[in-house]
Design a protein around this motif. Structure first.
Motif, PDB file in Angstrom:
ATOM      1  N   ALA A   1       0.851  -1.179   0.000  1.00  0.00           N
ATOM      2  CA  ALA A   1       0.000   0.000   0.000  1.00  0.00           C
ATOM      3  C   ALA A   1       0.887   1.228   0.000  1.00  0.00           C
ATOM      4  O   ALA A   1       1.964   1.222   0.595  1.00  0.00           O
ATOM      5  CB  ALA A   1      -0.885  -0.002   1.237  1.00  0.00           C
ATOM      6  N   ASP A   2       0.429   2.273  -0.654  1.00  0.00           N
ATOM      7  CA  ASP A   2       1.196   3.505  -0.669  1.00  0.00           C
ATOM      8  C   ASP A   2       0.783   4.343   0.537  1.00  0.00           C
ATOM      9  O   ASP A   2      -0.064   5.215   0.449  1.00  0.00           O
ATOM     10  CB  ASP A   2       0.937   4.255  -1.975  1.00  0.00           C
ATOM     11  N   VAL A   3       1.397   4.044   1.667  1.00  0.00           N
ATOM     12  CA  VAL A   3       1.010   4.708   2.900  1.00  0.00           C
ATOM     13  C   VAL A   3       1.336   6.186   2.841  1.00  0.00           C
ATOM     14  O   VAL A   3       0.621   7.017   3.391  1.00  0.00           O
ATOM     15  CB  VAL A   3       1.736   4.055   4.104  1.00  0.00           C
TER      16      VAL A   3
ATOM     17  N   THR B   1       1.212   8.508   0.519  1.00  0.00           N
ATOM     18  CA  THR B   1       0.247   9.463  -0.056  1.00  0.00           C
ATOM     19  C   THR B   1      -0.949   9.665   0.867  1.00  0.00           C
ATOM     20  O   THR B   1      -1.559  10.715   0.831  1.00  0.00           O
ATOM     21  CB  THR B   1      -0.224   8.983  -1.430  1.00  0.00           C
ATOM     22  N   TRP B   2      -1.284   8.648   1.676  1.00  0.00           N
ATOM     23  CA  TRP B   2      -2.420   8.821   2.596  1.00  0.00           C
ATOM     24  C   TRP B   2      -2.169   9.959   3.558  1.00  0.00           C
ATOM     25  O   TRP B   2      -3.064  10.679   3.939  1.00  0.00           O
ATOM     26  CB  TRP B   2      -2.653   7.548   3.437  1.00  0.00           C
ATOM     27  N   ILE B   3      -0.912  10.081   3.991  1.00  0.00           N
ATOM     28  CA  ILE B   3      -0.616  11.147   4.949  1.00  0.00           C
ATOM     29  C   ILE B   3       0.130  12.297   4.285  1.00  0.00           C
ATOM     30  O   ILE B   3       0.695  13.147   4.952  1.00  0.00           O
ATOM     31  CB  ILE B   3       0.212  10.602   6.134  1.00  0.00           C
TER      32      ILE B   3
ATOM     33  N   TRP C   1       0.573  -4.646   2.298  1.00  0.00           N
ATOM     34  CA  TRP C   1      -0.809  -4.644   2.782  1.00  0.00           C
ATOM     35  C   TRP C   1      -0.990  -5.571   3.972  1.00  0.00           C
ATOM     36  O   TRP C   1      -1.665  -5.269   4.948  1.00  0.00           O
ATOM     37  CB  TRP C   1      -1.750  -5.105   1.659  1.00  0.00           C
TER      38      TRP C   1
ATOM     39  N   SER D   1       5.538   8.958  -1.869  1.00  0.00           N
ATOM     40  CA  SER D   1       5.169   7.548  -1.815  1.00  0.00           C
ATOM     41  C   SER D   1       6.060   6.774  -0.850  1.00  0.00           C
ATOM     42  O   SER D   1       7.282   6.811  -0.945  1.00  0.00           O
ATOM     43  CB  SER D   1       5.228   6.923  -3.209  1.00  0.00           C
TER      44      SER D   1
ATOM     45  N   TYR E   1       5.965   2.866   0.513  1.00  0.00           N
ATOM     46  CA  TYR E   1       5.204   1.635   0.316  1.00  0.00           C
ATOM     47  C   TYR E   1       5.350   0.709   1.519  1.00  0.00           C
ATOM     48  O   TYR E   1       6.426   0.585   2.097  1.00  0.00           O
ATOM     49  CB  TYR E   1       5.669   0.915  -0.946  1.00  0.00           C
TER      50      TYR E   1
END
Lengths: 377, 361
Positions: free
Chosen positions: B190-192, B194-196, B205, B200, B202
């Motif tokens: 998962a590209d963690v 970009t969520w925060i 998952w 990128s 990674y």
């Protein structure tokens, strides 16, 4: 049986039994030097552990650290000074003693399970460091070995460097095979004697008093810390001696000797034989090392041989039943035996011996009641 | 010569490559939370058993291992195959092509294929009854005879039991690690970042799911103890077993249930762990020692203490593994957990969150 109460007689008996091991171990296939050496060395280790755990009740779960440190010290002595085992063993004992003084000083601030965890933590730290940062001293994963280019200052001063690596020697005698065993056995007997003297001394009495009620000891005005620390250091020195001997019989030291499973092993030996008894730990060490070497070497063909006196059907039946317990599966036997002992004979094999003896001599039951607290047999 | 240090902590480490310091920080935080999740799940059961039954259970790691092997067995069951021969197609060697289809797929079609793919999460359903049974059998069959024995004897007998269980598993499954497949939908990263909003970063998952799963399980156990009547009685029993007994409550029975719950928690933790590290018979022991340290640091018998200490030690551990820190203090990553344990034990007599009066000396 009254004669057995005499310490000198006991010591002589013990020495006799240990020194005749090559004879009476032969029928059960264990009379080869390598195994007997191991039994003697781990006997020393377990006697030392018992001085701490059996007398003061402090359960150390990191005792293998001292064994490992002793091994490293001995190998370094071989590398730097001389191939003679005497300085190596002395060096191992001293270094392990100093190491134990430091760890004991910190760990003994707590008792009970916290003490166990503290010693475990220190041992695991030593183990992890020996594998990683301390590689220059410990040679990491490969283990510390002798090399052709070692300085060996003292040896070089007297003789030329020969070709090849000389084996460890005792006053010029090469230590290998039976002579190695007798060297270890002599030290085991000496250690046994020392443990016996400690057990009978006022100091030993003090340690046992600490085990039975430390708070009361403190109330009567004794500072218990120096006593426990002394016991811890002595026990660490025993472990260092055992480590040094391991290195003397096979000049190689690896970090896995310090892992917590190795610490667990000595606890198993002591409990299996009988905590707080003098002979018990040696018996436990012998039994475990015997199982480890003999049971693990068994295989199906050998089992068929062993049961060959039975009719065919029964023979196959017994072989199928016992096969999982030998060879690769000897740990299973160890686990099962161990559980049975802890469940049914909490005093270890020595308690079993005592029970059998009492059954024959019909002593009053009160003797057995106090059996678990009574000083060593 | 022996294998390299096989502490559980090393097993979980997801290597951080390159990136700036902030990316590193986030990655290590995630790593730490992940490790912490594994420690917390095992330590939770250990501390519960200690708090209720007063037993130090060295076989707890073996429960984790049994859970992991539940996943192995379940996925093997799902993969029992039928072999059909397709006469139209030929292998490169000229013989008719054999087509292997898992039985469930043959019977249930797409749903069967779905079952096979998702075998790991599904084996939780399989593991729960198994672990309940194992837990109750263990408690009734062995542990209950050891309530009044010393801690040393408890440690020894459960250690013996752990060896026996390990050897049984080894005899049946061999000594090599057995890989278990992650569900394909979750095998990527998962590209963690970009969520925060950090560019990128990674992260696999499955590890994120493991973290979430651990949080849910911890939450469930804590709320069971805190918000249900049953849990209230259990907590009362932990405080004063005798008085609860006088009130006519069969506290023993409830404690047995708590033991079974602890076994289930360790078991499902083992199930979910299989895609991260292929289990072998020794996996429980690798975790046991660390979990013990976690329990003691958190405070013997304190559930929230074990969880807190688990996450704390996990995070400290993974930050100590950062190169920036290792360069300042060499070797710190190897000893940090034990170092923290020593400091905590010497300065806080009952661990971080231990209850007053319990095991202070």
């Amino acid at each position: 049986m009254a004669i057995l109460r005499n310490d000198l007689v006991r010591l002589a008996l013990f020495a006799l039994v240990i020194l005749t091991m090559p004879i009476w171990l032969a029928p059960i296939g264990a009379a080869y030097p390598d195994l007997m050496q191991k039994i003697a060395i781990y006997g020393i280790f377990a006697i030392g552990f018992n001085i701490l755990f059996g007398m003061t009740g402090y359960l150390s779960f990191g005792h293998a650290a001292f064994l490992g440190v002793g091994s490293y010290a001995a190998v370094w002595s071989f590398k730097l000074l001389t191939m003679s085992v005497i300085p190596a063993v002395l060096f191992a004992v001293v270094v392990a003693g100093l190491f134990a003084a430091v760890i004991g000083f910190v760990s003994l601030r707590r008792s009970g399970i916290y003490f166990s965890i503290l010693t475990l933590a220190f041992a695991q730290m030593s183990y992890n460091l020996a594998y990683s940062v301390l590689t220059p001293i410990t040679n990491g994963e490969t283990g510390l070995q002798l090399a052709l280019g070692d300085p060996r200052i003292l040896d070089r001063a007297f003789t030329d460097a020969g070709s090849g690596i000389p084996p460890p020697n005792l006053l010029g005698e090469e230590l290998s095979g039976l002579s190695g065993f007798f060297f270890c056995a002599a030290l085991l007997i000496l250690c046994f004697y020392l443990a016996m003297r400690i057990d009978r001394s006022p100091f030993g009495m003090m340690l046992k008093a600490i085990k039975s009620n430390q708070t009361r000891m403190a109330y009567t005005g004794f500072n218990t810390r120096p006593y426990t620390l002394a016991a811890f250091i002595i026990s660490g020195m025993y472990a260092g001696l055992a480590g040094g001997l391991l290195a003397a019989t096979d000049p190689l030291a690896g970090a896995e000797r310090m892992q917590w499973t190795a610490s667990g092993e000595v606890v198993l030996m002591t409990i299996l034989g009988g905590v707080g008894t003098l002979v018990g730990p040696v018996v436990g060490a012998g039994v475990i090392k015997y199982f480890e070497n003999i049971f693990s070497a068994f295989h199906e063909a050998k089992l068929h041989e062993a049961f060959s006196f039975l009719p065919d059907g029964l023979e196959n039946f017994f072989v199928t039943i016992t096969a999982p317990f030998v060879g690769e599966g000897w740990h299973l036997t160890l686990g099962v035996v161990f559980m049975l002992i802890v469940i049914f004979l909490p005093g270890g094999l020595m308690e079993g011996v005592r029970k059998i003896r009492n059954a024959f001599t019909r002593k009053p039951a009160s003797r057995e009641e106090t059996g678990r607290l009574a000083p060593a047999e | 010569m022996g294998r390299p240090p096989a502490d559980g902590m090393r097993l979980l480490h997801f290597p951080a490559r390159g990136g700036n310091i902030m990316d590193q920080f986030v990655l290590q935080l995630l790593n730490g939370l992940d490790k912490g999740a594994a420690y917390a799940l095992i330590a939770l059961g250990l501390t519960l058993v200690f708090g209720t039954l007063g037993v130090v259970n060295f076989a707890h790691g073996a429960l984790f291992m049994i859970g992991a092997f539940c996943a192995v067995v379940f996925s093997r069951l799902l993969q029992l195959e039928t072999v059909t021969v397709d006469p139209e197609k030929l292998t490169p060697w000229g013989s008719p092509m054999e087509i292997r289809t898992p039985l469930v797929q043959a019977w249930l079609g797409d749903f069967g294929a779905f079952l096979v793919e998702w075998s790991v999460p599904l084996s939780i359903l399989f593991a729960i009854p198994v672990m309940l049974f194992v837990g109750i059998a263990m408690e009734r069959g062995l542990i209950r005879f050891f309530y009044r024995r010393t801690h040393a004897e408890q440690i020894l007998v459960t250690f013996g039991l752990a060896i026996v269980l390990q050897e049984i598993v080894k005899a049946n499954f061999g000594a090599n690690p057995i890989p278990v497949a992650t569900p394909p939908a979750l095998s990527g990263s998962a590209d963690v970042g970009t969520w925060i909003g950090l560019g990128s970063i990674y992260y696999p998952w499955w590890r994120l799911i493991y973290l979430g799963f651990a949080l849910v399980v911890v939450g469930l156990v804590i709320s069971f103890l805190r918000f249900t009547t049953y849990g209230m009685v259990v907590r009362a029993g932990m405080e004063d077993r005798q008085t609860v007994g006088f009130l006519g409550i069969d506290i023993q029975r409830r404690f047995t249930v708590v033991f079974a719950i602890a076994a289930v928690v360790a078991g499902v933790a083992g199930v979910m762990y299989t895609p991260i590290v292929p289990p072998n018979y020794n996996i429980g022991m690798d975790f046991l020692v660390l979990s013990f340290v976690v329990v003691v640091v958190g405070g013997m018998g304190s559930v929230s203490g074990a969880v807190l200490a688990g996450f704390l030690l996990g995070i400290l551990q993974s930050f100590a593994a950062m190169n920036e820190i290792k360069n300042i203090i060499p070797g710190i990553d190897q000893v940090i957990i034990y170092l923290v344990a020593v400091v905590v034990l010497l300065t806080m007599p009952r661990g971080l969150l231990g209850r007053k009066g319990v095991m202070e000396r």
